[in-house]
Motif scaffolding. Structure first.
Motif, PDB file in Angstrom:
ATOM      1  N   LEU A  10       0.836  -1.202   0.000  1.00 19.82           N
ATOM      2  CA  LEU A  10       0.000   0.000   0.000  1.00 19.82           C
ATOM      3  C   LEU A  10       0.869   1.248   0.000  1.00 19.82           C
ATOM      4  O   LEU A  10       2.001   1.233   0.463  1.00 19.82           O
ATOM      5  CB  LEU A  10      -0.895   0.017   1.247  1.00 19.82           C
ATOM      6  CG  LEU A  10      -1.831  -1.169   1.456  1.00 19.82           C
ATOM      7  CD1 LEU A  10      -2.524  -1.062   2.809  1.00 19.82           C
ATOM      8  CD2 LEU A  10      -2.845  -1.253   0.333  1.00 19.82           C
ATOM      9  N   ASP A  11       0.315   2.355  -0.509  1.00 23.01           N
ATOM     10  CA  ASP A  11       0.980   3.659  -0.440  1.00 23.01           C
ATOM     11  C   ASP A  11       0.257   4.490   0.617  1.00 23.01           C
ATOM     12  O   ASP A  11      -0.881   4.922   0.409  1.00 23.01           O
ATOM     13  CB  ASP A  11       0.917   4.379  -1.788  1.00 23.01           C
ATOM     14  CG  ASP A  11       1.834   3.763  -2.821  1.00 23.01           C
ATOM     15  OD1 ASP A  11       2.835   3.125  -2.421  1.00 23.01           O
ATOM     16  OD2 ASP A  11       1.569   3.914  -4.020  1.00 23.01           O
ATOM     17  N   PRO A  12       0.897   4.733   1.764  1.00 27.33           N
ATOM     18  CA  PRO A  12       0.226   5.465   2.839  1.00 27.33           C
ATOM     19  C   PRO A  12       0.023   6.940   2.516  1.00 27.33           C
ATOM     20  O   PRO A  12       0.859   7.564   1.867  1.00 27.33           O
ATOM     21  CB  PRO A  12       1.170   5.297   4.026  1.00 27.33           C
ATOM     22  CG  PRO A  12       2.502   5.021   3.424  1.00 27.33           C
ATOM     23  CD  PRO A  12       2.245   4.320   2.129  1.00 27.33           C
ATOM     24  N   ALA A  49      10.393  10.082  -0.572  1.00 21.74           N
ATOM     25  CA  ALA A  49      10.711  10.692  -1.878  1.00 21.74           C
ATOM     26  C   ALA A  49      10.003   9.954  -3.007  1.00 21.74           C
ATOM     27  O   ALA A  49       9.476  10.578  -3.933  1.00 21.74           O
ATOM     28  CB  ALA A  49      12.221  10.702  -2.105  1.00 21.74           C
ATOM     29  N   ARG A  50       9.969   8.611  -2.931  1.00 21.23           N
ATOM     30  CA  ARG A  50       9.280   7.823  -3.962  1.00 21.23           C
ATOM     31  C   ARG A  50       7.797   8.177  -4.013  1.00 21.23           C
ATOM     32  O   ARG A  50       7.232   8.371  -5.091  1.00 21.23           O
ATOM     33  CB  ARG A  50       9.463   6.328  -3.673  1.00 21.23           C
ATOM     34  CG  ARG A  50       8.751   5.406  -4.664  1.00 21.23           C
ATOM     35  CD  ARG A  50       8.902   3.932  -4.299  1.00 21.23           C
ATOM     36  NE  ARG A  50       8.515   3.584  -2.941  1.00 21.23           N
ATOM     37  CZ  ARG A  50       7.257   3.378  -2.549  1.00 21.23           C
ATOM     38  NH1 ARG A  50       6.260   3.487  -3.392  1.00 21.23           N
ATOM     39  NH2 ARG A  50       6.994   3.043  -1.293  1.00 21.23           N
ATOM     40  N   ALA A  60       5.731  10.275  -7.022  1.00 26.30           N
ATOM     41  CA  ALA A  60       4.542   9.696  -7.663  1.00 26.30           C
ATOM     42  C   ALA A  60       3.304  10.569  -7.447  1.00 26.30           C
ATOM     43  O   ALA A  60       2.194  10.177  -7.818  1.00 26.30           O
ATOM     44  CB  ALA A  60       4.288   8.294  -7.113  1.00 26.30           C
ATOM     45  N   GLY A  61       3.498  11.764  -6.861  1.00 25.29           N
ATOM     46  CA  GLY A  61       2.377  12.678  -6.638  1.00 25.29           C
ATOM     47  C   GLY A  61       1.537  12.338  -5.418  1.00 25.29           C
ATOM     48  O   GLY A  61       0.410  12.797  -5.282  1.00 25.29           O
ATOM     49  N   ARG A  62       2.085  11.545  -4.522  1.00 21.55           N
ATOM     50  CA  ARG A  62       1.357  11.128  -3.310  1.00 21.55           C
ATOM     51  C   ARG A  62       2.106  11.617  -2.078  1.00 21.55           C
ATOM     52  O   ARG A  62       2.682  10.822  -1.346  1.00 21.55           O
ATOM     53  CB  ARG A  62       1.237   9.613  -3.258  1.00 21.55           C
ATOM     54  CG  ARG A  62       0.479   9.016  -4.405  1.00 21.55           C
ATOM     55  CD  ARG A  62       0.367   7.504  -4.206  1.00 21.55           C
ATOM     56  NE  ARG A  62      -0.334   6.911  -5.308  1.00 21.55           N
ATOM     57  CZ  ARG A  62       0.241   6.207  -6.268  1.00 21.55           C
ATOM     58  NH1 ARG A  62       1.533   6.018  -6.248  1.00 21.55           N
ATOM     59  NH2 ARG A  62      -0.471   5.685  -7.232  1.00 21.55           N
TER      60      ARG A  62
END
Length: 195
Positions: free
Chosen positions: A115-117, A146-147, A151-153
């Motif tokens: 998941l991307d928190p 940073a990743r 990615a705009g998140r």
């Protein structure tokens, strides 16, 4: 100059962790439990993804805080280190099997969803009143943040520490991630525009 900064950070990290390690274990448990009250100030939307961490050594035990956020509807995840540079966040589901993750921590296995928190509870070794932090030196969180930003998140970042980990000034380096909020046993502190 950068070498001097790294040397100073190493010394500040060592001193702050020594102060944290010296805290009475029962006091650390009570202080960690007291931080659950901060869940009221940390707003989450139903289904929002929150990353926490499994505590190692004398870190704040944020598991009660994580589960309080879960009760408010958050989906939980914790870090999984894949190699020497890459860390992802795997979903933490009640009852799912846990595996050794290295560094004395546990987490969900490779079958768990990555998941991307949007909210990250970030462990740290030391911090200053500007929100500058010193991590443990491997840079996993800096790269993961940073990743996500690339990615705009851009996740909301909340550092987790005890008050004794505060230092007068953390030396700035170009790659450092500033943490705009720090949660300690004294409460949630928010920092204004960075200096």
């Amino acid at each position: 100059m950068e070498g001097d900064s790294r040397t100073l950070k190493k010394e500040l990290r060592r001193e702050a962790l020594a102060r944290r390690d010296a805290l009475d274990e029962r006091w650390r448990i009570e202080a960690s439990l007291g931080m659950v009250e901060a869940a009221e100030k940390i707003t989450v939307e139903p289904g929002e993804i929150v990353s926490g961490f499994w505590p190692m050594r004398s870190e704040v035990d944020i598991r009660p805080l994580m589960f309080a956020l879960n009760e408010k509807g958050a989906r939980l995840c914790v870090p999984a280190i894949l190699d020497k540079t890459t860390m992802v966040f795997r979903e933490l589901v009640r009852g799912a099997p846990m595996v050794e993750m290295g560094f004395g921590t546990r987490g969900p296995g490779a079958e768990a969803e990555v998941l991307d928190p949007s909210l990250m509870l970030v462990p740290l070794a030391a911090f200053d009143r500007r929100g500058h932090r010193i991590g443990y030196g491997a840079g996993y969180y800096d790269r993961a943040i940073a990743r996500l930003q690339d990615a705009g998140r851009a996740p909301r970042l909340v550092g987790i520490a005890f008050d004794c980990q505060e230092v007068p000034l953390v030396p700035n380096e170009w790659h450092d991630v500033i943490i705009p909020e720090i949660l300690t046993e004294s409460g949630l502190r928010r920092f204004g525009p960075q200096i």
